[in-house]
Design an enzyme around this catalytic site. Sequence first.
Site, short mmCIF file in Angstrom:
data_model
loop_
_atom_site.label_atom_id
_atom_site.label_comp_id
_atom_site.label_asym_id
_atom_site.label_seq_id
_atom_site.Cartn_x
_atom_site.Cartn_y
_atom_site.Cartn_z
N HIS A 152 9.84 6.20 3.73
CA HIS A 152 9.42 6.78 5.01
C HIS A 152 9.10 5.66 5.97
CE1 HIS A 152 5.94 6.42 2.32
NE2 HIS A 152 5.23 6.09 3.39
N GLY B 93 0.79 -1.23 0.00
CA GLY B 93 0.00 0.00 0.00
C GLY B 93 0.82 1.27 0.00
N GLN B 94 2.07 1.20 -0.46
CA GLN B 94 2.87 2.42 -0.52
C GLN B 94 2.19 3.43 -1.45
OE1 GLN B 94 6.96 1.99 -1.84
NE2 GLN B 94 7.44 4.13 -1.39
#
Length: 112
Positions: free
Chosen positions: A98, A91-92
């Site tokens: 990050h 689900g990036q």
Amino acid sequence: MCIFCRIAAHELGARIVYEDDDVVAFHDVHPQAPTHMLVIPRKHVVSLNEATEADAALLGKVLLVASKVAQEQGLGGSGYRVVLNTGPNAGQSVFHVHAHVLGGRGMGWPPG
Ligand code: AMP
């Protein structure tokens, strides 16, 4: 320009909790837990897939800053989760590496 690069350059507002020459930490704009922060390197690395040996110290610093800001936010005792979503199945959605730092509630395992 990448939104996280813009936050690191102070061109886009964010609730920054820590920054130095290498790393910036700020509150997630759509928190998924009572405390939800993001820790990014200033260097634009798209995801863990693009990280190289040259980024080893930088990624280590991202984790140490995750620990630092989590403890500063009072999560050291109750615990917290550090997540780096990488690619579509994870689900990036922002393609600048990050670390999510989530805490303040219990969390299930395995993650959804
Ligand atoms: P991921 O889905 O792992 O790529 O995570 C991206 C995260 O960035 C999501 O949790 C978003 O809510 C968060 N996000 C997107 N835009 C901003 C922004 N301008 N300020 C703070 N957090 C953001």
